[in-house]
Motif scaffolding. Structure first.
Motif, PDB file in Angstrom:
ATOM      1  N   ARG A  17       1.571  -3.877  33.154  1.00 11.32           N
ATOM      2  CA  ARG A  17       2.633  -3.151  33.882  1.00 11.32           C
ATOM      3  C   ARG A  17       2.330  -1.656  33.920  1.00 11.32           C
ATOM      4  O   ARG A  17       2.511  -0.993  34.952  1.00 11.32           O
ATOM      5  CB  ARG A  17       3.990  -3.421  33.238  1.00 11.32           C
ATOM      6  CG  ARG A  17       5.123  -2.559  33.764  1.00 11.32           C
ATOM      7  CD  ARG A  17       5.377  -2.750  35.263  1.00 11.32           C
ATOM      8  NE  ARG A  17       6.186  -1.670  35.806  1.00 11.32           N
ATOM      9  CZ  ARG A  17       7.507  -1.614  35.732  1.00 11.32           C
ATOM     10  NH1 ARG A  17       8.193  -2.601  35.150  1.00 11.32           N
ATOM     11  NH2 ARG A  17       8.164  -0.597  36.253  1.00 11.32           N
ATOM     12  N   ASP A  21       1.811   0.636  37.282  1.00 16.13           N
ATOM     13  CA  ASP A  21       2.525   1.881  37.533  1.00 16.13           C
ATOM     14  C   ASP A  21       1.544   2.996  37.889  1.00 16.13           C
ATOM     15  O   ASP A  21       1.777   3.781  38.818  1.00 16.13           O
ATOM     16  CB  ASP A  21       3.328   2.290  36.300  1.00 16.13           C
ATOM     17  CG  ASP A  21       4.540   1.413  36.050  1.00 16.13           C
ATOM     18  OD1 ASP A  21       4.853   0.564  36.916  1.00 16.13           O
ATOM     19  OD2 ASP A  21       5.176   1.569  34.997  1.00 16.13           O
ATOM     20  N   GLU A 102      11.863  -0.929  39.373  1.00 14.05           N
ATOM     21  CA  GLU A 102      12.326  -2.293  39.088  1.00 14.05           C
ATOM     22  C   GLU A 102      13.804  -2.419  39.414  1.00 14.05           C
ATOM     23  O   GLU A 102      14.635  -1.646  38.933  1.00 14.05           O
ATOM     24  CB  GLU A 102      12.074  -2.654  37.627  1.00 14.05           C
ATOM     25  CG  GLU A 102      12.461  -4.088  37.300  1.00 14.05           C
ATOM     26  CD  GLU A 102      12.022  -4.535  35.915  1.00 14.05           C
ATOM     27  OE1 GLU A 102      12.448  -5.641  35.484  1.00 14.05           O
ATOM     28  OE2 GLU A 102      11.263  -3.796  35.254  1.00 14.05           O
ATOM     29  N   LEU A 107       9.658  -5.664  41.455  1.00 11.31           N
ATOM     30  CA  LEU A 107       8.948  -4.414  41.227  1.00 11.31           C
ATOM     31  C   LEU A 107       8.553  -3.862  42.585  1.00 11.31           C
ATOM     32  O   LEU A 107       7.654  -4.385  43.254  1.00 11.31           O
ATOM     33  CB  LEU A 107       7.712  -4.660  40.355  1.00 11.31           C
ATOM     34  CG  LEU A 107       8.000  -5.268  38.969  1.00 11.31           C
ATOM     35  CD1 LEU A 107       6.707  -5.704  38.294  1.00 11.31           C
ATOM     36  CD2 LEU A 107       8.762  -4.274  38.111  1.00 11.31           C
ATOM     37  N   THR A 112       2.331  -2.940  45.227  1.00  9.05           N
ATOM     38  CA  THR A 112       2.685  -3.804  44.097  1.00  9.05           C
ATOM     39  C   THR A 112       2.283  -5.243  44.387  1.00  9.05           C
ATOM     40  O   THR A 112       1.791  -5.957  43.508  1.00  9.05           O
ATOM     41  CB  THR A 112       4.197  -3.753  43.810  1.00  9.05           C
ATOM     42  OG1 THR A 112       4.915  -3.989  45.024  1.00  9.05           O
ATOM     43  CG2 THR A 112       4.604  -2.411  43.224  1.00  9.05           C
ATOM     44  N   GLY A 117      -0.993  -4.862  42.119  1.00  5.24           N
ATOM     45  CA  GLY A 117      -0.498  -5.705  41.037  1.00  5.24           C
ATOM     46  C   GLY A 117      -1.620  -6.532  40.447  1.00  5.24           C
ATOM     47  O   GLY A 117      -1.794  -6.595  39.224  1.00  5.24           O
ATOM     48  N   VAL A 378       9.066  -9.900  39.285  1.00  6.53           N
ATOM     49  CA  VAL A 378       8.679  -9.826  37.873  1.00  6.53           C
ATOM     50  C   VAL A 378       8.123 -11.168  37.420  1.00  6.53           C
ATOM     51  O   VAL A 378       7.137 -11.231  36.681  1.00  6.53           O
ATOM     52  CB  VAL A 378       9.881  -9.414  37.012  1.00  6.53           C
ATOM     53  CG1 VAL A 378       9.546  -9.527  35.523  1.00  6.53           C
ATOM     54  CG2 VAL A 378      10.316  -7.987  37.348  1.00  6.53           C
ATOM     55  N   PHE A 381       4.538 -11.585  38.596  1.00 10.34           N
ATOM     56  CA  PHE A 381       3.644 -10.717  37.832  1.00 10.34           C
ATOM     57  C   PHE A 381       3.388 -11.311  36.447  1.00 10.34           C
ATOM     58  O   PHE A 381       2.252 -11.306  35.955  1.00 10.34           O
ATOM     59  CB  PHE A 381       4.238  -9.317  37.725  1.00 10.34           C
ATOM     60  CG  PHE A 381       3.260  -8.282  37.249  1.00 10.34           C
ATOM     61  CD1 PHE A 381       2.140  -7.965  37.991  1.00 10.34           C
ATOM     62  CD2 PHE A 381       3.468  -7.625  36.051  1.00 10.34           C
ATOM     63  CE1 PHE A 381       1.236  -7.004  37.549  1.00 10.34           C
ATOM     64  CE2 PHE A 381       2.573  -6.661  35.600  1.00 10.34           C
ATOM     65  CZ  PHE A 381       1.452  -6.351  36.351  1.00 10.34           C
ATOM     66  N   ARG A 382       4.418 -11.862  35.848  1.00  8.44           N
ATOM     67  CA  ARG A 382       4.246 -12.491  34.519  1.00  8.44           C
ATOM     68  C   ARG A 382       3.388 -13.747  34.622  1.00  8.44           C
ATOM     69  O   ARG A 382       2.588 -14.030  33.721  1.00  8.44           O
ATOM     70  CB  ARG A 382       5.614 -12.806  33.926  1.00  8.44           C
ATOM     71  CG  ARG A 382       6.365 -11.561  33.450  1.00  8.44           C
ATOM     72  CD  ARG A 382       7.767 -11.884  32.971  1.00  8.44           C
ATOM     73  NE  ARG A 382       8.445 -10.689  32.486  1.00  8.44           N
ATOM     74  CZ  ARG A 382       9.753 -10.594  32.278  1.00  8.44           C
ATOM     75  NH1 ARG A 382      10.533 -11.661  32.514  1.00  8.44           N
ATOM     76  NH2 ARG A 382      10.287  -9.476  31.844  1.00  8.44           N
ATOM     77  N   GLU A 385      -0.044 -12.524  34.579  1.00 10.59           N
ATOM     78  CA  GLU A 385      -0.479 -12.154  33.224  1.00 10.59           C
ATOM     79  C   GLU A 385      -0.883 -13.387  32.424  1.00 10.59           C
ATOM     80  O   GLU A 385      -1.905 -13.379  31.723  1.00 10.59           O
ATOM     81  CB  GLU A 385       0.651 -11.414  32.502  1.00 10.59           C
ATOM     82  CG  GLU A 385       0.869  -9.991  32.963  1.00 10.59           C
ATOM     83  CD  GLU A 385       1.912  -9.289  32.125  1.00 10.59           C
ATOM     84  OE1 GLU A 385       1.543  -8.494  31.237  1.00 10.59           O
ATOM     85  OE2 GLU A 385       3.118  -9.537  32.350  1.00 10.59           O
TER      86      GLU A 385
END
Length: 397
Positions: A17, A21, A102, A107, A112, A117, A378, A381-382, A385
């Motif tokens: 994250r 940013d 956010e 996001l 992004t 991202g 979010v 994005f998770r 990850e």
């Protein structure tokens, strides 16, 4: 060539994250330089003990960057993304487009979704790879000018090959696909068109040549070809695309001096999105034949008139591979078995053209790309990850 420098590790690598940013904060619109972002990435990797290689463009205003992490052996994975974004001009944003904001599980920020991202996720894999002691290499590849025709990736890929970087088994292009495995995309070619007319008063129009009105004939031809393609039977390779046929498109046009003068100049872009199975060369030949026909018509009135068609991008399609290593690996990581294709182009086809096994898989919804208030959820994005963590674990096995 030495791809990994043994340097003191940064004791506190940035989170995915935090990296997003930072990357979004660089306004790397394709018309502008991306060097500040590249400086940041190069320094960040150096702090982790990883050296990176830059591949600048011709005038030095932009650069691609690639890096190798892990043993000097073949069989690794390339995580590939682009650093440029589309403009925000004229778009109504509810927050600063170059600051990640956010709100309600989303996001927001330019890039992004498309695709800083994923770039952040790729960079977040580096400290994980160093910590877990990967046995197969991880390679990072970040290009420029993807949004204007994928023109920055080919010199980067060619440099990777020429410098003898160990050959990866898998190229993973992280364009937004909702973490679905994409094995095919359309190819594309684009031309910068310049119609040169001859100015006369519009009351004497037949004695001059209107660049705009002649350009309109080519644009109308595009409409006719689109209708022709839409009416043809759908081929097996094209069946999953939306639309399932090759399309021709003009997005912007400029020209003319006044309403009562035949236009001396007309400028526009002319693009093709070509389905797999169709010959890009054949489309080029058909296009140039039409251009030549119109130019002859113009010169018959005024020999000074003419047409320039400058090809500025050529993106090969991504073709599904029989028993492709990239597809097998990414399906293993995602558990996703459906077949997916997309109509946009990426550097995946350019990697594949150079002998790599390539696939697309990344977080976010392509519908958000280029939009005002662009966002990635979010949750997506998770998921990205978690995917990166599983990938690094696999490389460490």
């Amino acid at each position: 060539m030495q791809f990994v420098a043994q340097m003191e590790r940064n004791p506190m690598p940035l989170s995915a994250r935090d990296l997003m940013d930072k990357l979004v904060s660089f306004p790397t619109v394709s018309r502008d330089s991306n060097l500040e972002l590249i400086d940041f990435v190069e320094n960040y990797l150096a702090d982790l003990g990883v050296s990176a290689t830059r591949v600048p463009n011709d005038d030095g205003t932009k650069a691609a960057l690639y890096a190798h992490i892990g043993p000097q052996v073949d069989g690794g994975v390339v995580l590939s993304g682009h650093t440029d974004v589309v403009p925000v001009d004229g778009q109504a944003w509810d927050s600063d487009p170059f600051t990640v904001t956010e709100r309600e599980g989303r996001l927001y920020g330019r890039g992004t979704c498309d695709m800083k991202g994923f770039d952040a996720l790729a960079l977040s894999a580096v400290p994980l790879a160093l910590e877990r002691g990967i046995k197969r290499p991880l390679q990072i590849a970040l290009s420029y000018d993807e949004e204007v025709g994928c023109t920055g990736a080919p010199p980067m890929i060619d440099h990777m090959v020429a410098m003898g970087m160990p050959r990866a088994d898998t190229v993973l292009v992280g364009e937004p696909s909702m973490m679905k495995v994409v094995t095919g995309h359309k190819g594309g070619i684009g031309y910068k068109m310049h119609f040169r007319g001859f100015e006369v008063h519009s009351s004497l129009a037949p004695t001059g040549v209107s660049a705009i009105m002649m350009a309109a004939k080519l644009i109308n031809w595009a409409n006719e070809v689109n209708a022709e393609n839409a009416a043809k039977p759908v081929t097996e390779l094209a069946a999953d695309f939306v639309p399932p046929y090759t399309t021709l498109h003009v997005g912007t046009i400029q020209g003319g001096t006044a309403h009562n003068i035949t236009a001396k100049d007309c400028y526009f872009g002319f693009d093709f999105r070509i389905v797999p199975g169709e010959d890009i060369g054949a489309w080029q030949a058909r296009f140039m034949e039409k251009v030549a026909e119109l130019e002859a018509e113009m010169k018959a009135v005024r020999p000074e008139a003419g047409i320039t068609a400058e090809q500025y991008f050529h993106v090969p399609g991504l073709v599904p591979e029989a028993q492709g290593k990239a597809e097998a690996l990414v399906r293993q990581l995602t558990g996703e078995n459906a077949s997916n294709v997309v109509s946009y182009g990426t550097e995946a086809g350019q990697f594949q053209e150079r002998g790599y096994s390539a696939v697309i898989c990344g977080p976010g919804d392509i519908a958000q790309a280029h939009q005002p208030n662009e966002f990635i959820s979010v949750d997506q994005f998770r998921q990205g990850e978690a995917f990166i963590s599983r990938l690094v674990d696999m490389l460490a096995e």
